[in-house]
Design a protein around this motif. Structure first.
Motif, PDB file in Angstrom:
ATOM      1  N   SER A  30      26.253  -1.165  63.376  1.00 29.76           N
ATOM      2  CA  SER A  30      24.983  -1.538  62.754  1.00 29.76           C
ATOM      3  C   SER A  30      24.861  -0.878  61.386  1.00 29.76           C
ATOM      4  O   SER A  30      25.498   0.147  61.112  1.00 29.76           O
ATOM      5  CB  SER A  30      23.815  -1.095  63.635  1.00 29.76           C
ATOM      6  OG  SER A  30      23.720   0.319  63.645  1.00 29.76           O
ATOM      7  N   LYS A  31      24.017  -1.442  60.538  1.00 30.90           N
ATOM      8  CA  LYS A  31      23.830  -0.887  59.192  1.00 30.90           C
ATOM      9  C   LYS A  31      23.267   0.533  59.285  1.00 30.90           C
ATOM     10  O   LYS A  31      23.684   1.423  58.545  1.00 30.90           O
ATOM     11  CB  LYS A  31      22.898  -1.760  58.373  1.00 30.90           C
ATOM     12  CG  LYS A  31      22.742  -1.286  56.926  1.00 30.90           C
ATOM     13  CD  LYS A  31      21.829  -2.198  56.131  1.00 30.90           C
ATOM     14  CE  LYS A  31      21.782  -1.778  54.658  1.00 30.90           C
ATOM     15  NZ  LYS A  31      21.397  -0.367  54.468  1.00 30.90           N
ATOM     16  N   ALA A  32      22.350   0.754  60.200  1.00 31.61           N
ATOM     17  CA  ALA A  32      21.749   2.079  60.341  1.00 31.61           C
ATOM     18  C   ALA A  32      22.794   3.122  60.733  1.00 31.61           C
ATOM     19  O   ALA A  32      22.842   4.222  60.166  1.00 31.61           O
ATOM     20  CB  ALA A  32      20.623   2.035  61.367  1.00 31.61           C
ATOM     21  N   GLU A  33      23.627   2.768  61.710  1.00 35.52           N
ATOM     22  CA  GLU A  33      24.665   3.699  62.150  1.00 35.52           C
ATOM     23  C   GLU A  33      25.710   3.905  61.056  1.00 35.52           C
ATOM     24  O   GLU A  33      26.195   5.027  60.840  1.00 35.52           O
ATOM     25  CB  GLU A  33      25.330   3.181  63.433  1.00 35.52           C
ATOM     26  CG  GLU A  33      26.494   4.020  63.950  1.00 35.52           C
ATOM     27  CD  GLU A  33      26.076   5.407  64.427  1.00 35.52           C
ATOM     28  OE1 GLU A  33      26.978   6.206  64.730  1.00 35.52           O
ATOM     29  OE2 GLU A  33      24.863   5.693  64.473  1.00 35.52           O
ATOM     30  N   THR A  34      26.073   2.825  60.369  1.00 35.34           N
ATOM     31  CA  THR A  34      27.041   2.933  59.270  1.00 35.34           C
ATOM     32  C   THR A  34      26.517   3.850  58.185  1.00 35.34           C
ATOM     33  O   THR A  34      27.225   4.756  57.719  1.00 35.34           O
ATOM     34  CB  THR A  34      27.336   1.536  58.683  1.00 35.34           C
ATOM     35  OG1 THR A  34      27.963   0.732  59.690  1.00 35.34           O
ATOM     36  CG2 THR A  34      28.262   1.641  57.480  1.00 35.34           C
ATOM     37  N   ARG A  81      30.335   4.375  48.354  1.00 38.53           N
ATOM     38  CA  ARG A  81      29.696   4.165  49.653  1.00 38.53           C
ATOM     39  C   ARG A  81      30.358   3.005  50.403  1.00 38.53           C
ATOM     40  O   ARG A  81      30.644   3.107  51.603  1.00 38.53           O
ATOM     41  CB  ARG A  81      28.203   3.875  49.449  1.00 38.53           C
ATOM     42  CG  ARG A  81      27.395   3.791  50.738  1.00 38.53           C
ATOM     43  CD  ARG A  81      25.975   3.299  50.455  1.00 38.53           C
ATOM     44  NE  ARG A  81      25.350   4.076  49.400  1.00 38.53           N
ATOM     45  CZ  ARG A  81      24.726   5.245  49.600  1.00 38.53           C
ATOM     46  NH1 ARG A  81      24.661   5.740  50.817  1.00 38.53           N
ATOM     47  NH2 ARG A  81      24.165   5.880  48.589  1.00 38.53           N
ATOM     48  N   GLU A  82      30.614   1.920  49.707  1.00 42.96           N
ATOM     49  CA  GLU A  82      31.211   0.736  50.338  1.00 42.96           C
ATOM     50  C   GLU A  82      32.648   1.014  50.769  1.00 42.96           C
ATOM     51  O   GLU A  82      33.088   0.512  51.810  1.00 42.96           O
ATOM     52  CB  GLU A  82      31.150  -0.437  49.359  1.00 42.96           C
ATOM     53  CG  GLU A  82      29.727  -0.951  49.109  1.00 42.96           C
ATOM     54  CD  GLU A  82      29.649  -1.871  47.897  1.00 42.96           C
ATOM     55  OE1 GLU A  82      28.678  -2.647  47.822  1.00 42.96           O
ATOM     56  OE2 GLU A  82      30.549  -1.806  47.019  1.00 42.96           O
ATOM     57  N   GLY A 130      35.722   0.543  57.017  1.00 41.83           N
ATOM     58  CA  GLY A 130      36.229   0.488  58.387  1.00 41.83           C
ATOM     59  C   GLY A 130      35.135   0.341  59.424  1.00 41.83           C
ATOM     60  O   GLY A 130      35.314  -0.327  60.454  1.00 41.83           O
ATOM     61  N   LEU A 131      33.994   0.942  59.161  1.00 40.00           N
ATOM     62  CA  LEU A 131      32.873   0.834  60.094  1.00 40.00           C
ATOM     63  C   LEU A 131      32.338  -0.593  60.134  1.00 40.00           C
ATOM     64  O   LEU A 131      31.930  -1.081  61.205  1.00 40.00           O
ATOM     65  CB  LEU A 131      31.753   1.803  59.680  1.00 40.00           C
ATOM     66  CG  LEU A 131      32.128   3.289  59.657  1.00 40.00           C
ATOM     67  CD1 LEU A 131      30.960   4.135  59.150  1.00 40.00           C
ATOM     68  CD2 LEU A 131      32.548   3.756  61.053  1.00 40.00           C
TER      69      LEU A 131
END
Length: 355
Positions: A104-108, A91-92, A97-98
């Motif tokens: 934002s964490k939500a969008e990422t 996941r990380e 790149g994001l």
């Protein structure tokens, strides 16, 4: 979509790409094919912004990117060794790149979950360390990390070369399906002709930094524009001048007896003497066979040549070693190139028709 305009790349006194020009259409799966050191990876890295140009320009979607830093070129790259971060979980790695872009964490999280599903990575795999994944799964992580940034172009630098043969064949299909699914313009670098022929919309064959031919896989294989392309892609027999002369005498008037002549091994047929056939028959003796699973390669000896032919189960028979047979050649399938004293190899005569 992508245009190289007279691009030159030099490393000290060595010129890796001399006046390199190329255009890739939007949505294409375009392959740069050639032997080690031919300049294909240099061209890809120049497009990615990892190599400085000595001359020329590169455009993507009508925008000149020659002097843009790599992070602003809107291209995603998958390296030969995937270049994943071993200290991060899957996941990380995908999100890296994001986070650099400060989303934002939500969008990422949303975009990571979306891309993971599309490249067939499960939620459980997202929380695993990279070392826990197979080579094919690591490749999908690398592709997801590139695609999650929504680049205009995807660059792939020999991404299958570290995998075993069976997995490579499986992932060729998956890679092509992913590219079609996303509709993203893709530039793929490989020295593996089977990969290039089976995956590409078009191929550029390179030698010593120069493009020998650009065309569809069928063009490259069946209408090889230069002798280099002919001998690099696929397996061929080189016919002696004596054998070409025999074919000409037997009615293949369109052939040039003085040209360098090749026959792809699957174009050479083997029949019992006296059997009806389409082509010109030459007496031969079977020297040996090599077994390749789905087919055999028959090694033949004529009066002047040693040639190879492909035999499959559809041929219905397999001649014995030492058996006399007829070797059948269709002159229309032969590839001819001017001899050493005839000038440039840029013109190909296929069964006497100049291309």
């Amino acid at each position: 979509m992508i245009t190289f305009a007279d691009v030159t790349v030099r490393f000290d006194s060595f010129t890796a790409l001399p006046a390199f020009s190329l255009h890739v259409e939007e949505g294409e799966f375009f392959t740069l094919l050639g032997p080690s050191g031919c300049g294909k990876s240099t061209a890809l890295r120049a497009l990615a912004g990892f190599v400085d140009l000595s001359a020329g320009d590169i455009h993507v979607a009508g925008k000149k990117i020659t002097h843009l830093p790599s992070g602003k070129r809107e291209v995603g790259m998958v390296f030969q060794n995937y270049a994943l971060f071993p200290g991060m979980n899957v996941r990380e790695n995908i999100a890296f790149g994001l986070r650099v872009q400060k989303l934002s964490k939500a969008e990422t999280d949303r975009r990571v979950a979306e891309i993971a599903e599309r490249v067939d990575l499960s939620r459980q795999q997202l929380d695993k360390q990279v070392a826990e994944l197979s080579g094919g799964q690591q490749q999908r992580v690398a592709i997801a990390r590139a695609l999650v940034l929504r680049p205009k172009v995807l660059l792939l630098d020999e991404p299958l070369s570290n995998l075993d043969a069976k997995l490579r064949r499986q992932l060729r299909v998956q890679l092509k399906e992913l590219q079609t699914q996303f509709g993203i313009t893709t530039v793929y670098v490989t020295h593996d002709q089977d990969e290039a022929l089976s995956m590409s919309d078009r191929i550029a064959v390179l030698d010593q930094g120069r493009i020998e031919q650009i065309g569809t896989p069928q063009d490259i294989y069946e209408r090889s524009a230069t002798e280099f392309v002919c001998t690099f892609v696929g397996e061929v027999n080189r016919l002696s001048r004596a054998l070409v002369g025999t074919l000409v005498t037997a009615g293949a008037s369109g052939l040039d007896a003085d040209a360098t002549t090749y026959a792809r091994i699957e174009k050479v047929k083997v029949v019992r003497p006296g059997t009806a056939h389409a082509g010109i028959a030459v007496p031969a003796t079977v020297d040996s066979h090599t077994y390749h699973g789905m087919h055999n390669v028959c090694h033949l000896r004529t009066e002047h040549d040693r040639l190879r032919a492909v035999l499959t189960a559809h041929d219905g028979w397999r001649p014995c070693t030492g058996e006399r047979v007829d070797l059948v050649v269709d002159p229309d399938s032969l590839l001819q190139y001017p001899g050493a004293n005839a000038g440039s190899q840029d013109v190909v005569a296929v069964a006497g028709a100049t291309r």
